[in-house]
Design a protein around this motif. Structure first.
Motif, PDB file in Angstrom:
ATOM      1  N   ILE A  64      14.880  -9.081  13.835  1.00  0.00           N
ATOM      2  CA  ILE A  64      15.180 -10.127  14.817  1.00  0.00           C
ATOM      3  C   ILE A  64      15.386 -11.462  14.114  1.00  0.00           C
ATOM      4  N   LEU A  65      14.520 -11.783  13.170  1.00  0.00           N
ATOM      5  CA  LEU A  65      14.683 -13.034  12.414  1.00  0.00           C
ATOM      6  C   LEU A  65      15.981 -13.029  11.619  1.00  0.00           C
ATOM      7  N   GLU A  66      16.340 -11.872  11.067  1.00  0.00           N
ATOM      8  CA  GLU A  66      17.600 -11.766  10.323  1.00  0.00           C
ATOM      9  C   GLU A  66      18.793 -12.002  11.240  1.00  0.00           C
ATOM     10  N   LEU A  67      18.750 -11.425  12.418  1.00  0.00           N
ATOM     11  CA  LEU A  67      19.847 -11.627  13.364  1.00  0.00           C
ATOM     12  C   LEU A  67      19.948 -13.084  13.799  1.00  0.00           C
ATOM     13  N   MET A  68      18.814 -13.758  13.880  1.00  0.00           N
ATOM     14  CA  MET A  68      18.831 -15.171  14.284  1.00  0.00           C
ATOM     15  C   MET A  68      19.370 -16.067  13.176  1.00  0.00           C
ATOM     16  N   THR A  69      19.147 -15.691  11.921  1.00  0.00           N
ATOM     17  CA  THR A  69      19.584 -16.539  10.813  1.00  0.00           C
ATOM     18  C   THR A  69      20.887 -16.064  10.183  1.00  0.00           C
ATOM     19  N   GLY A  70      21.118 -14.761  10.165  1.00  0.00           N
ATOM     20  CA  GLY A  70      22.345 -14.226   9.576  1.00  0.00           C
ATOM     21  C   GLY A  70      22.481 -14.492   8.092  1.00  0.00           C
ATOM     22  N   THR A  71      21.382 -14.402   7.351  1.00  0.00           N
ATOM     23  CA  THR A  71      21.408 -14.764   5.939  1.00  0.00           C
ATOM     24  C   THR A  71      21.411 -13.576   4.978  1.00  0.00           C
ATOM     25  N   PHE A  72      21.089 -12.380   5.446  1.00  0.00           N
ATOM     26  CA  PHE A  72      20.914 -11.180   4.622  1.00  0.00           C
ATOM     27  C   PHE A  72      19.622 -11.221   3.805  1.00  0.00           C
ATOM     28  N   TYR A  73      18.845 -12.288   3.885  1.00  0.00           N
ATOM     29  CA  TYR A  73      17.610 -12.367   3.104  1.00  0.00           C
ATOM     30  C   TYR A  73      16.514 -11.485   3.684  1.00  0.00           C
ATOM     31  N   LEU A  74      16.472 -11.327   4.991  1.00  0.00           N
ATOM     32  CA  LEU A  74      15.404 -10.565   5.626  1.00  0.00           C
ATOM     33  C   LEU A  74      15.801  -9.130   5.945  1.00  0.00           C
ATOM     34  N   LEU A  75      17.056  -8.777   5.710  1.00  0.00           N
ATOM     35  CA  LEU A  75      17.513  -7.427   6.014  1.00  0.00           C
ATOM     36  C   LEU A  75      16.814  -6.398   5.127  1.00  0.00           C
ATOM     37  N   TRP A  76      16.696  -6.694   3.872  1.00  0.00           N
ATOM     38  CA  TRP A  76      16.133  -5.722   2.936  1.00  0.00           C
ATOM     39  C   TRP A  76      14.625  -5.593   3.093  1.00  0.00           C
ATOM     40  N   PRO A  77      13.860  -6.654   3.304  1.00  0.00           N
ATOM     41  CA  PRO A  77      12.441  -6.454   3.628  1.00  0.00           C
ATOM     42  C   PRO A  77      12.250  -5.689   4.940  1.00  0.00           C
ATOM     43  N   ALA A  78      13.146  -5.895   5.920  1.00  0.00           N
ATOM     44  CA  ALA A  78      13.039  -5.149   7.172  1.00  0.00           C
ATOM     45  C   ALA A  78      13.252  -3.653   6.920  1.00  0.00           C
ATOM     46  N   ALA A  79      14.254  -3.330   6.120  1.00  0.00           N
ATOM     47  CA  ALA A  79      14.500  -1.925   5.786  1.00  0.00           C
ATOM     48  C   ALA A  79      13.326  -1.344   5.007  1.00  0.00           C
ATOM     49  N   ALA A  80      12.767  -2.136   4.104  1.00  0.00           N
ATOM     50  CA  ALA A  80      11.615  -1.671   3.320  1.00  0.00           C
ATOM     51  C   ALA A  80      10.407  -1.431   4.223  1.00  0.00           C
ATOM     52  N   ALA A  81      10.204  -2.286   5.218  1.00  0.00           N
ATOM     53  CA  ALA A  81       9.084  -2.092   6.149  1.00  0.00           C
ATOM     54  C   ALA A  81       9.281  -0.808   6.951  1.00  0.00           C
ATOM     55  N   GLY A  82      10.504  -0.545   7.388  1.00  0.00           N
ATOM     56  CA  GLY A  82      10.773   0.686   8.114  1.00  0.00           C
ATOM     57  C   GLY A  82      10.555   1.915   7.251  1.00  0.00           C
TER      58      GLY A  82
END
Length: 153
Positions: free
Chosen positions: A21-39
């Motif tokens: 959700i934070l990644e979608l709000m910022t659109g930076t690609f910085y939080l996409l990979w930690p989100a995938a790692a958490a999943g």
């Protein structure tokens, strides 16, 4: 506190959802990979013989680094967008077009209507409400205009 030290599998999916959700709000690609790692960490905790406690956090950290480096190696990083080269989107494509003053210009500044859009404008000469003006230049999002009778084309 136990939730942070030894999180259950569903907590990893909640963390992944929050990061997405934070990644979608910022659109930076910085939080996409930690989100995938958490999943992935959440999935790994359901497998037999997986680490728990600090081992889960270590797995999360390693997966975050590996996914980030892999994405960068594959070129999946944010690139600057190229200049807009569409002919009707370039600011200088408005030069020479006619517009109408919405109100009298005060101190050389006012608003004009070009097509169906109102624009900020400035003029070195007085412009009255309703005057037909010609765009002579564009300065950022401000149109530089002159009365239509003074402009030679």
């Amino acid at each position: 506190m136990e939730l942070l030290l030894d999180p259950p599998f569903w907590a990893w999916f909640v963390l992944a959802g929050i990061l997405l959700i934070l990644e979608l709000m910022t659109g930076t690609f910085y939080l996409l990979w930690p989100a995938a790692a958490a999943g992935l960490t959440g999935l790994a905790t359901r497998a037999p013989f997986t680490p728990s406690g600090a081992g889960e956090w270590l797995l999360f950290a390693v997966l975050t680094v590996v996914l980030t480096l892999a994405a960068r190696a594959m070129g999946l990083k944010r690139r600057p967008s190229p200049d807009d080269t569409r002919p009707f989107n370039r600011a200088d494509s408005r030069v020479g077009q006619h517009a109408r003053a919405i109100a009298a210009f005060e101190a050389g500044r006012g608003r004009v209507r070009l097509g169906d859009t109102d624009w900020q404008a400035r003029s070195p000469v007085p412009v009255a409400a309703g005057d037909d003006v010609v765009i002579t230049d564009v300065d950022g999002s401000v149109l530089v205009v002159a009365p239509a009778g003074t402009q030679t084309q």
